[in-house]
Structure formats: C-alpha cells, structure tokens
Design a protein around this motif. Sequence first.
Motif, PDB file in Angstrom:
ATOM      1  N   GLU A   1      -2.794  12.451   0.701  1.00  0.00           N
ATOM      2  CA  GLU A   1      -3.548  11.288   0.238  1.00  0.00           C
ATOM      3  C   GLU A   1      -3.049   9.998   0.883  1.00  0.00           C
ATOM      4  OE1 GLU A   1      -6.342  11.430  -1.623  1.00  0.00           O
ATOM      5  OE2 GLU A   1      -6.025  13.588  -1.310  1.00  0.00           O
ATOM      6  N   ILE A   2      -1.791  10.001   1.344  1.00  0.00           N
ATOM      7  CA  ILE A   2      -1.261   8.813   2.026  1.00  0.00           C
ATOM      8  C   ILE A   2      -2.046   8.566   3.306  1.00  0.00           C
ATOM      9  CG2 ILE A   2       0.776   7.777   3.105  1.00  0.00           C
ATOM     10  CD1 ILE A   2       2.487   9.453   1.249  1.00  0.00           C
ATOM     11  N   ASN A   3      -2.322   9.645   4.053  1.00  0.00           N
ATOM     12  CA  ASN A   3      -3.109   9.506   5.281  1.00  0.00           C
ATOM     13  C   ASN A   3      -4.529   9.044   4.981  1.00  0.00           C
ATOM     14  OD1 ASN A   3      -1.012  10.329   6.952  1.00  0.00           O
ATOM     15  ND2 ASN A   3      -1.555  12.492   6.790  1.00  0.00           N
ATOM     16  N   HIS A   4      -5.101   9.563   3.906  1.00  0.00           N
ATOM     17  CA  HIS A   4      -6.461   9.172   3.541  1.00  0.00           C
ATOM     18  C   HIS A   4      -6.522   7.698   3.141  1.00  0.00           C
ATOM     19  CE1 HIS A   4      -7.269  13.661   2.387  1.00  0.00           C
ATOM     20  NE2 HIS A   4      -7.242  13.463   3.690  1.00  0.00           N
ATOM     21  N   ALA A   5      -5.463   7.221   2.499  1.00  0.00           N
ATOM     22  CA  ALA A   5      -5.451   5.834   2.029  1.00  0.00           C
ATOM     23  C   ALA A   5      -5.014   4.839   3.098  1.00  0.00           C
ATOM     24  CB  ALA A   5      -4.522   5.708   0.815  1.00  0.00           C
ATOM     25  N   LEU A   6      -4.449   5.347   4.194  1.00  0.00           N
ATOM     26  CA  LEU A   6      -3.854   4.450   5.195  1.00  0.00           C
ATOM     27  C   LEU A   6      -4.846   3.461   5.807  1.00  0.00           C
ATOM     28  CD1 LEU A   6      -1.202   3.745   6.565  1.00  0.00           C
ATOM     29  CD2 LEU A   6      -1.756   5.417   8.356  1.00  0.00           C
ATOM     30  N   PRO A   7      -6.046   3.885   6.232  1.00  0.00           N
ATOM     31  CA  PRO A   7      -6.972   2.896   6.813  1.00  0.00           C
ATOM     32  C   PRO A   7      -7.328   1.774   5.835  1.00  0.00           C
ATOM     33  CG  PRO A   7      -7.686   5.121   7.340  1.00  0.00           C
ATOM     34  CD  PRO A   7      -6.594   5.249   6.326  1.00  0.00           C
ATOM     35  N   GLY A   8      -7.608   2.125   4.591  1.00  0.00           N
ATOM     36  CA  GLY A   8      -7.933   1.104   3.605  1.00  0.00           C
ATOM     37  C   GLY A   8      -6.752   0.196   3.310  1.00  0.00           C
ATOM     38  N   THR A   9      -5.552   0.777   3.308  1.00  0.00           N
ATOM     39  CA  THR A   9      -4.352  -0.026   3.051  1.00  0.00           C
ATOM     40  C   THR A   9      -4.107  -1.018   4.180  1.00  0.00           C
ATOM     41  OG1 THR A   9      -3.357   1.799   1.796  1.00  0.00           O
ATOM     42  CG2 THR A   9      -1.871   0.088   2.625  1.00  0.00           C
ATOM     43  N   VAL A  10      -4.233  -0.549   5.419  1.00  0.00           N
ATOM     44  CA  VAL A  10      -4.049  -1.439   6.570  1.00  0.00           C
ATOM     45  C   VAL A  10      -5.107  -2.529   6.577  1.00  0.00           C
ATOM     46  CG1 VAL A  10      -4.055  -1.557   9.100  1.00  0.00           C
ATOM     47  CG2 VAL A  10      -2.903   0.329   7.947  1.00  0.00           C
ATOM     48  N   PHE A  11      -6.325  -2.166   6.229  1.00  0.00           N
ATOM     49  CA  PHE A  11      -7.413  -3.140   6.131  1.00  0.00           C
ATOM     50  C   PHE A  11      -7.073  -4.259   5.145  1.00  0.00           C
ATOM     51  CE2 PHE A  11     -10.973  -3.873   3.053  1.00  0.00           C
ATOM     52  CZ  PHE A  11     -11.619  -4.875   3.758  1.00  0.00           C
ATOM     53  N   LEU A  12      -6.611  -3.889   3.954  1.00  0.00           N
ATOM     54  CA  LEU A  12      -6.277  -4.890   2.944  1.00  0.00           C
ATOM     55  C   LEU A  12      -5.068  -5.720   3.358  1.00  0.00           C
ATOM     56  CD1 LEU A  12      -6.829  -2.823  -0.327  1.00  0.00           C
ATOM     57  CD2 LEU A  12      -8.280  -4.619   0.603  1.00  0.00           C
ATOM     58  N   LEU A  13      -4.071  -5.092   3.967  1.00  0.00           N
ATOM     59  CA  LEU A  13      -2.903  -5.838   4.426  1.00  0.00           C
ATOM     60  C   LEU A  13      -3.286  -6.847   5.505  1.00  0.00           C
ATOM     61  CD1 LEU A  13      -0.191  -3.021   4.610  1.00  0.00           C
ATOM     62  CD2 LEU A  13      -0.347  -4.859   2.938  1.00  0.00           C
ATOM     63  N   GLY A  14      -4.214  -6.462   6.381  1.00  0.00           N
ATOM     64  CA  GLY A  14      -4.678  -7.393   7.403  1.00  0.00           C
ATOM     65  C   GLY A  14      -5.374  -8.593   6.808  1.00  0.00           C
ATOM     66  N   LEU A  15      -6.245  -8.360   5.805  1.00  0.00           N
ATOM     67  CA  LEU A  15      -6.953  -9.471   5.169  1.00  0.00           C
ATOM     68  C   LEU A  15      -6.005 -10.362   4.376  1.00  0.00           C
ATOM     69  CD1 LEU A  15     -10.328  -7.989   3.876  1.00  0.00           C
ATOM     70  CD2 LEU A  15      -9.912  -9.377   5.887  1.00  0.00           C
ATOM     71  N   VAL A  16      -5.065  -9.746   3.661  1.00  0.00           N
ATOM     72  CA  VAL A  16      -4.099 -10.540   2.893  1.00  0.00           C
ATOM     73  C   VAL A  16      -3.248 -11.386   3.827  1.00  0.00           C
ATOM     74  CG1 VAL A  16      -2.056 -10.386   1.405  1.00  0.00           C
ATOM     75  CG2 VAL A  16      -4.052  -8.979   0.927  1.00  0.00           C
ATOM     76  N   SER A  17      -2.858 -10.826   4.962  1.00  0.00           N
ATOM     77  CA  SER A  17      -2.072 -11.586   5.947  1.00  0.00           C
ATOM     78  C   SER A  17      -2.884 -12.759   6.488  1.00  0.00           C
ATOM     79  CB  SER A  17      -1.636 -10.674   7.097  1.00  0.00           C
ATOM     80  OG  SER A  17      -0.808  -9.632   6.634  1.00  0.00           O
ATOM     81  N   CYS A  18      -4.169 -12.524   6.768  1.00  0.00           N
ATOM     82  CA  CYS A  18      -5.043 -13.616   7.208  1.00  0.00           C
ATOM     83  C   CYS A  18      -5.101 -14.719   6.158  1.00  0.00           C
ATOM     84  CB  CYS A  18      -6.459 -13.091   7.459  1.00  0.00           C
ATOM     85  SG  CYS A  18      -6.729 -12.377   9.088  1.00  0.00           S
ATOM     86  N   ALA A  19      -5.288 -14.321   4.905  1.00  0.00           N
ATOM     87  CA  ALA A  19      -5.401 -15.297   3.824  1.00  0.00           C
ATOM     88  C   ALA A  19      -4.126 -16.111   3.673  1.00  0.00           C
ATOM     89  CB  ALA A  19      -5.745 -14.586   2.515  1.00  0.00           C
ATOM     90  N   SER A  20      -2.975 -15.466   3.861  1.00  0.00           N
ATOM     91  CA  SER A  20      -1.701 -16.174   3.710  1.00  0.00           C
ATOM     92  C   SER A  20      -1.495 -17.238   4.782  1.00  0.00           C
ATOM     93  CB  SER A  20      -0.542 -15.172   3.745  1.00  0.00           C
ATOM     94  OG  SER A  20      -0.355 -14.641   5.054  1.00  0.00           O
ATOM     95  N   LEU A  21      -2.249 -17.143   5.878  1.00  0.00           N
ATOM     96  CA  LEU A  21      -2.118 -18.093   6.981  1.00  0.00           C
ATOM     97  C   LEU A  21      -3.071 -19.282   6.858  1.00  0.00           C
ATOM     98  CD1 LEU A  21      -1.815 -15.486   9.866  1.00  0.00           C
ATOM     99  CD2 LEU A  21      -0.027 -17.090   9.179  1.00  0.00           C
ATOM    100  N   MET A  22      -3.918 -19.276   5.820  1.00  0.00           N
ATOM    101  CA  MET A  22      -4.856 -20.374   5.643  1.00  0.00           C
ATOM    102  C   MET A  22      -4.152 -21.602   5.050  1.00  0.00           C
ATOM    103  SD  MET A  22      -7.723 -19.217   6.785  1.00  0.00           S
ATOM    104  CE  MET A  22      -6.794 -18.179   7.927  1.00  0.00           C
ATOM    105  N   PRO A  23      -4.498 -22.809   5.514  1.00  0.00           N
ATOM    106  CA  PRO A  23      -3.924 -24.039   4.952  1.00  0.00           C
ATOM    107  C   PRO A  23      -4.541 -24.339   3.594  1.00  0.00           C
ATOM    108  CG  PRO A  23      -5.539 -24.571   6.641  1.00  0.00           C
ATOM    109  CD  PRO A  23      -5.409 -23.068   6.643  1.00  0.00           C
ATOM    110  N   VAL A  24      -3.875 -23.905   2.518  1.00  0.00           N
ATOM    111  CA  VAL A  24      -4.486 -23.937   1.195  1.00  0.00           C
ATOM    112  C   VAL A  24      -4.640 -25.352   0.649  1.00  0.00           C
ATOM    113  CG1 VAL A  24      -3.659 -21.654   0.588  1.00  0.00           C
ATOM    114  CG2 VAL A  24      -2.213 -23.632   0.118  1.00  0.00           C
ATOM    115  N   ASP A  25      -3.960 -26.323   1.231  1.00  0.00           N
ATOM    116  CA  ASP A  25      -4.097 -27.682   0.726  1.00  0.00           C
ATOM    117  C   ASP A  25      -5.476 -28.261   1.017  1.00  0.00           C
ATOM    118  OD1 ASP A  25      -3.270 -27.507   3.439  1.00  0.00           O
ATOM    119  OD2 ASP A  25      -2.898 -29.668   3.454  1.00  0.00           O
TER     120      ASP A  25
END
Length: 438
Positions: free
Chosen positions: A297-321
């Motif tokens: 199940e780790i392999n099955h979940a890996l694409p979705g996990t990487v997808f979410l980590l990529g989006l979260v990383s993008c969001a963390s780089l936004m200038p929230v002010d």
Amino acid sequence: MKNKANFSQHFIWLFPLLCLLVPTVSFASETGHMLTLGGIRLEFIFFAFTLLCVALFHHYTMFVSLAGLAAVVASKYIFLDDFSFVHHMMGGDGHEGEWRIMLNLFGLLSGFAILAKHFDESHLPKILPRYLPDDWKGGFVLLVMIFVTSGFLDNIAAAMIGGAIAFVVFKQRVHIGYLAAIVAASNAGGSGSVVGDTTTTLMWIDGVSQLDVLHAYIAAVVSLVIFGVIASKQQDKYQRIVKDGPSSVQVEWKKIGVVGLILLLAVATNYLFDFPALGVWVAILIGSLVVKTPWREINHALPGTVFLLGLVSCASLMPVDELPPASWVSTFGLGFISAIFDNIPLTKLCLEQGGYDWGILAYAVGFGGSMLWFGSSAGVALSSMYPEARSAVNWVRQGWHVPVAYVIGFFIMLAVAGWSPHAPHKNQITTVKEKTYS
C-alpha cells in the motif's frame, strides 16, 4: 498509451511557454524584487497555474505539482538574491524550516494507507449492510456510517469503503447525486477530527489542537442531515437498497485492534513529541508481529503522497503577508475555492498566515471540496470506481444539495460558535518553547 499521448499533446505547448517566460520576465524586474504581473507576484501566478492544471489533468497530478514547485523555486532563485530552498526546508537562523511538517505528512499519509487497508481486510465493512433499513433511510444510514468512519479513518478510505458498499447494496446503480453525498459525508465526517482529513492532519502537525477544530462538527452534522436526506431519496427513486450482506463473513478483530493501536499511538506521540507519524509507524511495526501487513500500500499511496508534498511545499513558499486578512467572510469563500483548487495548499497558506478560526476553516476547506468531483481527494478516488462521476455538470446538477448544505451548515455554525480566531498559534508555540528553555 492513448492517455499518455493526450497528455503530451495538451502539455507540449506549456514547457516552451515556461522556458520563454522566465528569461523574458527576468528583464522586467529589478534585482532582489519579485516580478509582479498586474499587481500579482509571480509565485502566485505559478501557484494558481499549478492548481488549475491539477484540476484539468487529474491523471497526472504528481507531475503537475512537482513541475509547479520547480517553477516557483526557479522564480525565487532568479529574482531574489537571498533565497535558499535548502534553508527554507531545513531551517536555521531562527527559522524552523518545513522539514518536520513534510516528514510528518509523508509518514502519516503512507501510514494511513496501511491503516485503511487493515480496516478493509478486517471484513468489518462487509457486514455493515446487514444493519441498513430497506427504504431511503438505508441510504441515509450508510452516509452516517461513512461520516462516522471518516472521523477516525482517512476520508479517502471512508469514501472508498462507502462506495464499495453502495456498489453492492444498490446493485451497481448509484445515482450521481448519491455519489456526491458519499464524498460529502466522508469530507464532513473528517472535518472536525485531526486524523479524519488531510487538511486537519496538516493543521495538527502544524500545532493546532484537536479541540480547536472540534466545533466544525456543528456545521458538518447539519450538512449531513440536509444533503443526506435529499441524496438518499434521490437514490431510493433511482435504485432501492438491498440490505442483506454475505452471511459467512467473519470479522478479523486483530486487524481492528491494529487500527485502534495506530490511532492511539498517533495521538500519544503527537502530545509527547509533536510527531504523530512516529506513533503511526511504531504501531504498524508492532502490528506486523501480529497480523500480515500490506506493505504494498506504500507504493500505491506514493504518487498521491508526492503530489500533496509538492503542493504543500509550493504553498509554503507563498508570501502570506499579501493574502486577504483572515475573516469569516474570506473563510466562507475558501469553501467554494477549494471545490476548484486543491484544499491542501489552501490550508497550508492559511496556516502560514494565521488569524483563522481553525474549526470554521476546517469545515470550509474540508467540506467545500465536495461541491465538485475533483475538489477533494475523496472525490477523485471515488471517481476511479464510478467513472460516470467525472462530469462537473452532472455533479453540480444532480448533487446540488451539497453546496446548499455547505452554506446552511456554515452559517448555523457561525451563529452557534461565533468567529473565534485561535491564531497566531505559531507565536504561542514559540513562546511556550522559549519559556521552557529559559
């Protein structure tokens, strides 16, 4: 092969465009200042474009999120002299870094995939149809089961389990309005629990207390009653329920015990070490001594996990002010935005900004994604089982009760609980740590 060819045809013009855009706009910005187009910073433009592509090309979300992250990072390196992605992730000089959130999220998402499989293999979902009434109330009880299950199980797993049961008890004829209700029930049920939805889990990892999101259930329960009754009657007219499940099924209580242990240790390690993923994996390893663990199940979940980590990383780089101030009005609007764009990066942006009532936000971004089939991970997952759900027009036309329930539930929660922003929770955490070490 046909899908891959279509993907190439759709994206063949995007990469040359991006390659031409970066060197072109580099001459239009002063050194050390991010380029703005129409008053909007370039990072937001890349981020919005990434989210749009996620909605349009849902079969390739992992690649889209990684490409979007690369574009955002490249723009910062080009225009900002003092930017360092390594420093942003690992921290230093008073900056905590994002590594803890990313590691926690990776551990929880992959661990919850194993948890969901344990629950499915316990055969408990197969005996649930025995307890369903024969008329429209049977469909409503099934939605309540999905709602409750999602409170302690990931909303994707709850939606898939509910979809599998519906496939059997409705003789493979499930109304699209009821499919929308399955997704809505899974998202609503997880909105007030830090282990029930990826958005609330992200809040939990970031330091938001379970008690601060619990009042999301005020709106969630109201919404469940509204869309649940309407959708169940839709389904009853379309195909009446057949409640009798298989009589020879035996529940594997050892697997249920492992599920309980995973949830228990996740809560314990979050409280003790601020690291719930540690408890999840300790419990999984202990459970592997008792039952067979579905490591695949780790392999099955890996694409979705990487997808979410990529989006979260993008969001963390936004200038929230530069985001609009937090208020109940902006939070209400985020519910509709999350139906179009992924709610994970929206939640991350809100956490970075602060000033929100976390329970109201959890309901808005969690339940709001149910309004369209691609607005939440649960909807995308369920559409793999029911391809007919992949029509935004039919989803809105036949699942109209979901946005209606969202609006009514939101304002009832606002009237009962009020707008009580809990932030800045990060400042509170920092203050506690400073007092501890002083």
